[in-house]
Scaffold this motif. Structure first.
Motif: not given
Length: 89
Positions: A4-16, A27-35
């Protein structure tokens, strides 16, 4: 390696995050991926993101994300310290 990777959202991105039941998207990440690929997949507009931190360190938008990483996304309206200037997208 799948993790798993965690993506923390701040400010106006929280509406997403509300579409994903919270301010942390997990979300699950199978292998390295670009941001950029991860943000596009999650439908997070790149032009809204001012600062990205991976594992508590500021990174460039062209960074690679590894399984198990913690990502924090800060929107354009957040103040950014001068020493983070080079990490703005």
């Amino acid at each position: 390696m799948k993790s798993d990777i965690q993506i923390h959202l701040y400010g106006s991105l929280r509406k997403i995050g509300k579409k994903n039941d919270g301010f942390v998207i997990q979300t699950v990440l199978e292998s390295d991926a670009s941001l950029v690929d991860i943000l596009k997949e999650l439908k997070i507009p790149l032009d809204m993101v001012q600062l990205v931190m991976v594992n508590h360190k500021a990174v460039h938008m062209d960074s690679t994300i590894n399984p198990g990483d913690r990502i924090a996304l800060f929107p354009r309206e957040y103040p950014v310290f001068a020493d983070w200037k080079d990490f703005r997208s």
